[in-house]
Design an enzyme around this catalytic site. Structure first.
Site, PDB file in Angstrom:
ATOM      1  N   TYR A 238     166.499 103.453 -20.434  1.00 59.00           N
ATOM      2  CA  TYR A 238     166.659 104.673 -19.655  1.00 59.00           C
ATOM      3  C   TYR A 238     167.697 104.352 -18.610  1.00 59.00           C
ATOM      4  CZ  TYR A 238     162.889 107.506 -21.536  1.00 59.00           C
ATOM      5  OH  TYR A 238     162.111 108.273 -22.347  1.00 59.00           O
ATOM      6  N   ASP A 266     167.986 111.614 -25.260  1.00 59.27           N
ATOM      7  CA  ASP A 266     167.338 112.928 -25.421  1.00 59.27           C
ATOM      8  C   ASP A 266     166.365 113.250 -24.292  1.00 59.27           C
ATOM      9  OD1 ASP A 266     165.219 111.262 -25.927  1.00 59.27           O
ATOM     10  OD2 ASP A 266     164.940 111.864 -28.017  1.00 59.27           O
ATOM     11  N   HIS A 357     162.057 112.095 -30.187  1.00 57.97           N
ATOM     12  CA  HIS A 357     161.231 111.450 -29.175  1.00 57.97           C
ATOM     13  C   HIS A 357     159.744 111.700 -29.462  1.00 57.97           C
ATOM     14  CE1 HIS A 357     161.894 109.929 -24.833  1.00 57.97           C
ATOM     15  NE2 HIS A 357     160.597 109.819 -25.023  1.00 57.97           N
TER      16      HIS A 357
HETATM   17  O1  173 Z   1     157.886 109.815 -23.946  1.00 57.07           O
HETATM   18  C1  173 Z   1     157.609 109.336 -22.852  1.00 57.07           C
HETATM   19  O2  173 Z   1     156.495 109.473 -22.338  1.00 57.07           O
HETATM   20  C2  173 Z   1     158.659 108.628 -22.149  1.00 57.07           C
HETATM   21  O3  173 Z   1     159.644 108.357 -22.733  1.00 57.07           O
HETATM   22  C3  173 Z   1     158.520 108.280 -20.741  1.00 57.07           C
HETATM   23  C4  173 Z   1     159.577 108.550 -19.893  1.00 57.07           C
HETATM   24  C5  173 Z   1     159.452 108.265 -18.548  1.00 57.07           C
HETATM   25  C6  173 Z   1     158.282 107.720 -18.050  1.00 57.07           C
HETATM   26  C7  173 Z   1     157.242 107.436 -18.899  1.00 57.07           C
HETATM   27  C8  173 Z   1     157.363 107.714 -20.251  1.00 57.07           C
END
Ligand code: 173
Length: 497
Positions: A238, A266, A357
């Site tokens: 991320y 995404d 996702h």
């Molecule tokens: O899918 C999710 O839950 C995920 O990608 C996510 C994103 C940020 C924080 C925790 C989970």
């Protein structure tokens, strides 16, 4: 020498004007931090004067508190002679969960990946199940991810001497015992105290590649430290608004031997996952006395809170920068159209993951499997498919080796599997993950024989009939196993009187 603080003293600092908490045996004064906490002050206040370790652990990197809180707020170590008074009491839900864990089906009775989900649904704490299983809006896409595989039918070949079959492969230049990698999922400690290490240990033992999640409960180093000498990892990224943080993270991973960088594209904002949100409202209200009357956003949920750092401004213009900071192959995770697949190809990355996702982002986005057919057609029309330098992966809804073989026949290099491994370790720890891997092996062996292929290279598009893949109407055989664990969304509930 750290100062000893008695449990009685900690207990006195149990409110907004003076809030101390215990995490991993250390006492912290978080009074001034309350309003800065990304997850809101309410959750901290619930543990004011108490041991918050259990709630803290699944959703924070181990060093979150020590790095975010000024040194003078680190008050010392709880006096072990008094800690007994501040440890968390065992709730009825804990006892019930323990009983259910003892009554789980023995592992040898787990015959398929749906079984893990069925067990996890029963033994997981309610909030963990809600977080893991939830998907966005009406949860159409998460279900379509399964249905898409059922719209593709096999065209098996016979009389091909299938006495020996081999399902091993190479993924981005790395050996893999399966054409399946463990995809990134967040917050593994909600499901099991060892969190993602369950995946690491099982994957190492069986030659499977694990994609480490940016938001794993275990820290990146904990995971890599738990690996066998030649174990392969990919990294899911991320992208932070602060690119220096991202750069350090990526370069650290590369130095530690990670073999590929999967950038999630995404999730500029997290999808609204109503199962998760609804439970948070109920749960928070139950323990909300501490903050009655305060204006706290109630619908955020854990994932929203910890995802605030993700940069929604990420764009195609950023790709050259990623290429400049790492030599790892770069794969864009979360592509859903031929147009973007071509842009990714032109951007010079090494691959894409056709993914929605796990149905958790844009609802009614199509399945990765369906997108695969249009992506290979577009790349072929450009004269750049098949390619040795650009790989296509698919994830979402894979529950059977037959699903894997369909995706591979249609041009995927490998498939990602997320939730089933998460459910496997939530219910059975490392052994569950090993069993899941074994199930893939058994199913691959049988299905490859029945399909008439000895190696994965022999898979061809002609071995499947995907002519119905774009058709979203019509009758379909019901996926009974999947549907029996699928938990329908609920409507707003009246307060019980
Ligand atoms: O899918 C999710 O839950 C995920 O990608 C996510 C994103 C940020 C924080 C925790 C989970």
């Amino acid at each position: 020498m750290s100062t000893l603080v008695s449990g009685e003293v900690v207990q006195q600092h149990n409110n907004r004007s003076s809030c101390w908490i215990i995490v991993h045996g250390k006492v912290y004064d978080v009074t001034e931090f309350l309003d800065e906490h990304p997850g809101g002050s309410k959750i901290i206040l619930k543990y004011a004067g108490k041991d918050a370790t259990e709630a803290y652990e699944p959703i924070h990197p181990p060093d979150a508190i020590t790095t975010n809180l000024p040194k003078e707020k680190h008050l010392g170590t709880v006096d072990p002679n008094t800690i007994v008074q501040v440890v968390k009491e065992v709730t009825e839900a804990d006892l019930r969960r323990k009983m259910l864990m003892e009554a789980r089906p023995p592992l040898e009775e787990i015959l398929n990946l749906h079984d893990f989900e069925a067990v996890a649904k029963v033994v997981l704490p309610e909030k963990a199940w809600a977080y893991y299983s939830s998907a966005s809006d009406d949860e159409i896409t998460i279900r379509e991810n399964r249905l898409a595989y059922q719209r593709v039918w096999f065209r098996p070949r016979v009389l091909r001497d299938v006495s020996k079959v081999d399902w091993s492969t190479t993924i981005l230049g790395q050996k893999s015992s399966l054409p399946v990698y463990i995809s990134a999922t967040a917050l593994g400690k909600l499901g099991h105290p060892d969190g993602e290490l369950n995946l690491t240990r099982a994957a190492g033992k069986h030659g499977v590649i694990q994609m480490i999640a940016t938001l794993a409960s275990c820290s990146f180093d904990e995971i890599v430290d738990a690996a066998l000498p030649d174990q392969t990892f990919f990294l899911q990224l991320y992208v932070n608004r602060d690119r220096e943080i991202t750069k350090r993270y990526v370069q650290h991973a590369e130095r530690r031997g990670v073999k590929a960088l999967f950038i999630t594209v995404d999730a500029p904002q997290l999808g609204r996952r109503e199962k998760d949100m609804r439970l948070k409202l109920v749960g928070d209200d139950a323990g909300a006395e501490v903050q009655r009357g305060q204006d706290v956003p109630k619908d955020q949920g854990v994932a929203r809170a910890i995802s605030a750092f993700i940069d929604p401004s990420l764009s195609w213009d950023d790709i050259p920068w990623f290429k400049s900071i790492t030599k790892m192959p770069i794969i864009l995770k979360g592509i859903s159209t031929a147009e973007d697949a071509l842009l990714a190809y032109d951007a010079g990355v090494q691959g894409i993951v056709l993914s929605n996702h796990g149905g958790r982002q844009l609802d009614t986005a199509r399945s990765g499997l369906e997108v695969l057919t249009e992506v290979t057609a577009a790349l072929r029309a450009r004269g750049v498919y098949p390619s040795r330098t650009f790989d296509i992966f698919v994830d979402g809804g894979v529950r059977r080796a037959s699903d894997v073989l369909k995706a591979l026949a249609l041009g995927a290099k490998a498939v990602g599997v997320g939730r089933p491994f998460l459910y496997a370790f939530s219910a059975y720890g490392q052994e569950g993950v090993e069993r899941a891997i074994q199930i893939f092996r058994d199913e691959l062996e049988m299905n490859m024989r029945l399909l008439g292929v000895r190696t994965l290279d022999e898979l061809r598009p002609e071995m499947v009939d995907a002519s119905a893949i774009h058709s979203h109407v019509g009758t379909q055989p019901e996926d009974k196993l999947y549907n029996s664990t699928y938990q329908p969304l609920a409507l707003a509930a009246f307060r019980s009187a």
